[in-house]
Design a protein around this motif. Structure first.
Motif, PDB file in Angstrom:
ATOM      1  N   LEU A 127     -48.706  32.524  -5.050  1.00 51.61           N
ATOM      2  CA  LEU A 127     -49.429  33.308  -6.056  1.00 51.61           C
ATOM      3  C   LEU A 127     -50.118  34.507  -5.430  1.00 51.61           C
ATOM      4  O   LEU A 127     -50.187  35.582  -6.033  1.00 51.61           O
ATOM      5  CB  LEU A 127     -50.455  32.423  -6.768  1.00 51.61           C
ATOM      6  CG  LEU A 127     -49.880  31.270  -7.599  1.00 51.61           C
ATOM      7  CD1 LEU A 127     -50.994  30.441  -8.221  1.00 51.61           C
ATOM      8  CD2 LEU A 127     -48.940  31.794  -8.679  1.00 51.61           C
ATOM      9  N   GLN A 128     -50.602  34.336  -4.205  1.00 49.56           N
ATOM     10  CA  GLN A 128     -51.258  35.449  -3.519  1.00 49.56           C
ATOM     11  C   GLN A 128     -50.253  36.571  -3.236  1.00 49.56           C
ATOM     12  O   GLN A 128     -50.562  37.756  -3.401  1.00 49.56           O
ATOM     13  CB  GLN A 128     -51.900  34.946  -2.211  1.00 49.56           C
ATOM     14  CG  GLN A 128     -52.843  35.930  -1.548  1.00 49.56           C
ATOM     15  CD  GLN A 128     -52.151  36.869  -0.571  1.00 49.56           C
ATOM     16  OE1 GLN A 128     -51.059  36.576  -0.105  1.00 49.56           O
ATOM     17  NE2 GLN A 128     -52.788  37.988  -0.266  1.00 49.56           N
ATOM     18  N   GLU A 129     -49.028  36.208  -2.833  1.00 45.62           N
ATOM     19  CA  GLU A 129     -47.991  37.216  -2.591  1.00 45.62           C
ATOM     20  C   GLU A 129     -47.568  37.894  -3.892  1.00 45.62           C
ATOM     21  O   GLU A 129     -47.336  39.108  -3.922  1.00 45.62           O
ATOM     22  CB  GLU A 129     -46.782  36.554  -1.919  1.00 45.62           C
ATOM     23  CG  GLU A 129     -47.037  36.122  -0.487  1.00 45.62           C
ATOM     24  CD  GLU A 129     -45.904  35.292   0.073  1.00 45.62           C
ATOM     25  OE1 GLU A 129     -45.784  35.233   1.313  1.00 45.62           O
ATOM     26  OE2 GLU A 129     -45.144  34.681  -0.716  1.00 45.62           O
ATOM     27  N   TRP A 130     -47.474  37.122  -4.964  1.00 47.96           N
ATOM     28  CA  TRP A 130     -47.053  37.680  -6.258  1.00 47.96           C
ATOM     29  C   TRP A 130     -48.041  38.731  -6.758  1.00 47.96           C
ATOM     30  O   TRP A 130     -47.640  39.747  -7.306  1.00 47.96           O
ATOM     31  CB  TRP A 130     -46.900  36.559  -7.280  1.00 47.96           C
ATOM     32  CG  TRP A 130     -46.410  37.024  -8.613  1.00 47.96           C
ATOM     33  CD1 TRP A 130     -47.157  37.280  -9.727  1.00 47.96           C
ATOM     34  CD2 TRP A 130     -45.044  37.297  -8.991  1.00 47.96           C
ATOM     35  NE1 TRP A 130     -46.357  37.688 -10.767  1.00 47.96           N
ATOM     36  CE2 TRP A 130     -45.043  37.704 -10.340  1.00 47.96           C
ATOM     37  CE3 TRP A 130     -43.823  37.215  -8.315  1.00 47.96           C
ATOM     38  CZ2 TRP A 130     -43.885  38.039 -11.030  1.00 47.96           C
ATOM     39  CZ3 TRP A 130     -42.670  37.544  -9.003  1.00 47.96           C
ATOM     40  CH2 TRP A 130     -42.695  37.952 -10.337  1.00 47.96           C
ATOM     41  N   HIS A 131     -49.309  38.468  -6.564  1.00 46.81           N
ATOM     42  CA  HIS A 131     -50.342  39.374  -7.069  1.00 46.81           C
ATOM     43  C   HIS A 131     -50.781  40.419  -6.028  1.00 46.81           C
ATOM     44  O   HIS A 131     -51.679  41.209  -6.317  1.00 46.81           O
ATOM     45  CB  HIS A 131     -51.566  38.575  -7.530  1.00 46.81           C
ATOM     46  CG  HIS A 131     -51.291  37.664  -8.684  1.00 46.81           C
ATOM     47  ND1 HIS A 131     -50.920  38.136  -9.932  1.00 46.81           N
ATOM     48  CD2 HIS A 131     -51.298  36.307  -8.784  1.00 46.81           C
ATOM     49  CE1 HIS A 131     -50.727  37.112 -10.753  1.00 46.81           C
ATOM     50  NE2 HIS A 131     -50.951  35.992 -10.089  1.00 46.81           N
ATOM     51  N   SER A 132     -50.142  40.410  -4.873  1.00 50.22           N
ATOM     52  CA  SER A 132     -50.511  41.369  -3.826  1.00 50.22           C
ATOM     53  C   SER A 132     -50.236  42.809  -4.265  1.00 50.22           C
ATOM     54  O   SER A 132     -49.195  43.106  -4.868  1.00 50.22           O
ATOM     55  CB  SER A 132     -49.720  41.075  -2.551  1.00 50.22           C
ATOM     56  OG  SER A 132     -49.954  42.071  -1.574  1.00 50.22           O
ATOM     57  N   LYS A 133     -51.158  43.708  -3.965  1.00 46.67           N
ATOM     58  CA  LYS A 133     -50.994  45.119  -4.327  1.00 46.67           C
ATOM     59  C   LYS A 133     -50.097  45.850  -3.338  1.00 46.67           C
ATOM     60  O   LYS A 133     -49.578  46.926  -3.628  1.00 46.67           O
ATOM     61  CB  LYS A 133     -52.372  45.798  -4.394  1.00 46.67           C
ATOM     62  CG  LYS A 133     -53.233  45.267  -5.535  1.00 46.67           C
ATOM     63  CD  LYS A 133     -54.579  45.962  -5.578  1.00 46.67           C
ATOM     64  CE  LYS A 133     -55.433  45.415  -6.725  1.00 46.67           C
ATOM     65  NZ  LYS A 133     -56.776  46.074  -6.770  1.00 46.67           N
ATOM     66  N   ASN A 134     -49.906  45.281  -2.161  1.00 47.28           N
ATOM     67  CA  ASN A 134     -49.055  45.890  -1.137  1.00 47.28           C
ATOM     68  C   ASN A 134     -47.765  45.079  -0.999  1.00 47.28           C
ATOM     69  O   ASN A 134     -47.591  44.301  -0.056  1.00 47.28           O
ATOM     70  CB  ASN A 134     -49.796  45.964   0.192  1.00 47.28           C
ATOM     71  CG  ASN A 134     -49.096  46.866   1.201  1.00 47.28           C
ATOM     72  OD1 ASN A 134     -47.944  47.253   1.008  1.00 47.28           O
ATOM     73  ND2 ASN A 134     -49.777  47.192   2.279  1.00 47.28           N
ATOM     74  N   GLN A 135     -46.848  45.274  -1.948  1.00 44.44           N
ATOM     75  CA  GLN A 135     -45.612  44.501  -1.968  1.00 44.44           C
ATOM     76  C   GLN A 135     -44.688  44.834  -0.794  1.00 44.44           C
ATOM     77  O   GLN A 135     -43.972  43.976  -0.294  1.00 44.44           O
ATOM     78  CB  GLN A 135     -44.876  44.720  -3.290  1.00 44.44           C
ATOM     79  CG  GLN A 135     -45.528  44.034  -4.487  1.00 44.44           C
ATOM     80  CD  GLN A 135     -45.440  42.519  -4.394  1.00 44.44           C
ATOM     81  OE1 GLN A 135     -44.407  41.966  -4.022  1.00 44.44           O
ATOM     82  NE2 GLN A 135     -46.539  41.855  -4.723  1.00 44.44           N
ATOM     83  N   ARG A 136     -44.717  46.053  -0.354  1.00 49.44           N
ATOM     84  CA  ARG A 136     -43.820  46.461   0.740  1.00 49.44           C
ATOM     85  C   ARG A 136     -44.181  45.752   2.047  1.00 49.44           C
ATOM     86  O   ARG A 136     -43.319  45.518   2.891  1.00 49.44           O
ATOM     87  CB  ARG A 136     -43.868  47.979   0.932  1.00 49.44           C
ATOM     88  CG  ARG A 136     -43.343  48.739  -0.284  1.00 49.44           C
ATOM     89  CD  ARG A 136     -43.160  50.219  -0.001  1.00 49.44           C
ATOM     90  NE  ARG A 136     -42.771  50.930  -1.211  1.00 49.44           N
ATOM     91  CZ  ARG A 136     -41.546  50.953  -1.703  1.00 49.44           C
ATOM     92  NH1 ARG A 136     -40.578  50.291  -1.079  1.00 49.44           N
ATOM     93  NH2 ARG A 136     -41.265  51.624  -2.809  1.00 49.44           N
ATOM     94  N   LYS A 137     -45.432  45.410   2.194  1.00 50.33           N
ATOM     95  CA  LYS A 137     -45.887  44.722   3.400  1.00 50.33           C
ATOM     96  C   LYS A 137     -45.309  43.311   3.489  1.00 50.33           C
ATOM     97  O   LYS A 137     -45.246  42.718   4.568  1.00 50.33           O
ATOM     98  CB  LYS A 137     -47.419  44.671   3.408  1.00 50.33           C
ATOM     99  CG  LYS A 137     -48.023  44.229   4.726  1.00 50.33           C
ATOM    100  CD  LYS A 137     -49.542  44.280   4.649  1.00 50.33           C
ATOM    101  CE  LYS A 137     -50.146  43.829   5.980  1.00 50.33           C
ATOM    102  NZ  LYS A 137     -51.636  43.848   5.923  1.00 50.33           N
TER     103      LYS A 137
END
Length: 242
Positions: free
Chosen positions: A167-177
Motif C-alpha cells: 500500500l505504501q508503494e501504491w500511494h507513493s508520490k515518487n513512482q519512478r523511484k
C-alpha cells in the motif's frame, strides 16, 4: 545423657518437618488447580531485515499478505474461534465455573492477536583460545501487534490493487523511484526482451526501455501489470500517451 536429649529433639522435629512438607504440597496443589489454564493463541511472525535500511514493518506485513493471499491469517483466525469455543465448553464442565470464566476473559487479547517482529542479525565476538571468534545473534528491532479486523481491512485494500505491491508503494508520490533492477529484469523476461509495439528483439538490452503503459504523469503506477518492454524508437514516439 547428651545423646538421649538429642534423640528427643530429633523426634520432636519430625512432625514439624512433615507438616511443612505437607503444607508445601497442599499449596502447590491448590496453585495448580486454581491457576488459569487458558493461554491466548497468538499468531507470531518474524521478518529478517538484515542489510535493509529503514525497513517499514507495514510493508513486510503487506508482502506477507500478498505472498500467502491472506490464507495463513484467515486460518489462524479460524483456530482462535475454535479455541474460544473449546474454552467455553471446558468452562461449562468446570466445578469452579465463575473463576474459570473470569480467567478466560482476562486472557482474551483480540486487539493484539497478530504479532509481527522485525529482526536483524548482528555479528558478535568471543574469545576462544586467545582467538577472537565471530558469531551471529538475532536482535529484534521493531514489533507491531494488531487485530484480525485490521489485517482484513488491509487485505481488502491490497485486493483492490490486485496484490501488485504494498500500500505504501501504491500511494507513493515518487513512482519512478520504485523501478528497481529486479523489477526491470522481471519485465524483460516476461516480455522476452521484445518491444511490445514493433516486435524488435533486444536480447543484448541495447535500446531496450521499460515503459509505463499508463504514464506516471497520468496516475500510472510502477507495478507489474502497468509496465512493458519498448524499444527506444517506440518509447520516444509514445512519449506520455497511454
Amino acid at each position: 545423657m547428651i545423646l538421649p536429649d538429642l534423640e528427643i529433639e530429633y523426634i520432636n522435629f519430625l512432625p514439624f518437618a512433615a507438616i511443612i512438607i505437607i503444607a508445601v504440597f497442599v499449596i502447590a496443589f491448590l496453585v495448580l488447580i486454581f491457576r488459569s489454564p487458558f493461554r491466548y493463541p497468538y499468531f507470531i511472525r518474524f521478518f529478517d531485515v538484515s542489510g535493509k535500511r529503514k525497513p517499514r514493518i507495514e510493508d513486510f506485513i503487506d508482502n506477507f499478505i500478498i505472498v500467502t493471499e491472506f490464507d495463513a491469517i484467515q486460518e489462524h483466525n479460524k483456530s482462535i474461534l475454535i479455541w474460544k469455543q473449546e474454552c467455553q465448553d471446558k468452562i461449562k464442565k468446570s466445578k469452579i465455573m465463575k473463576l474459570r470464566q473470569k480467567q478466560f476473559n482476562a486472557c482474551l487479547d483480540d486487539a493484539n492477536a497478530f504479532k509481527f517482529y522485525l529482526t536483524r542479525k548482528q555479528t558478535r565476538y568471543k574469545q576462544q583460545n586467545y582467538v577472537r571468534m565471530p558469531y551471529k545473534v538475532t536482535q529484534p528491532v521493531d514489533q507491531f501487534s494488531c487485530s484480525y479486523t485490521y489485517l482484513k481491512n488491509r487485505n481488502e485494500e491490497l485486493k483492490m490493487i490486485n496484490y501488485e505491491c504494498t500500500l505504501q508503494e501504491w500511494h507513493s508520490k515518487n513512482q519512478r523511484k520504485l523501478m528497481t533492477k529486479e523489477l526491470r529484469e522481471k519485465i524483460m523476461i516476461r516480455d522476452k526482451y521484445t518491444c511490445q509495439k514493433c516486435g524488435k528483439y533486444m536480447p543484448d538490452k541495447v535500446g531496450l526501455h521499460i515503459d509505463h503503459i499508463i504514464p506516471v504523469s497520468k496516475g500510472g503506477k510502477t507495478v507489474f501489470s502497468n509496465l512493458q518492454v519498448l524499444c527506444s524508437k517506440c518509447n520516444g514516439s509514445k512519449s506520455n500517451k497511454i
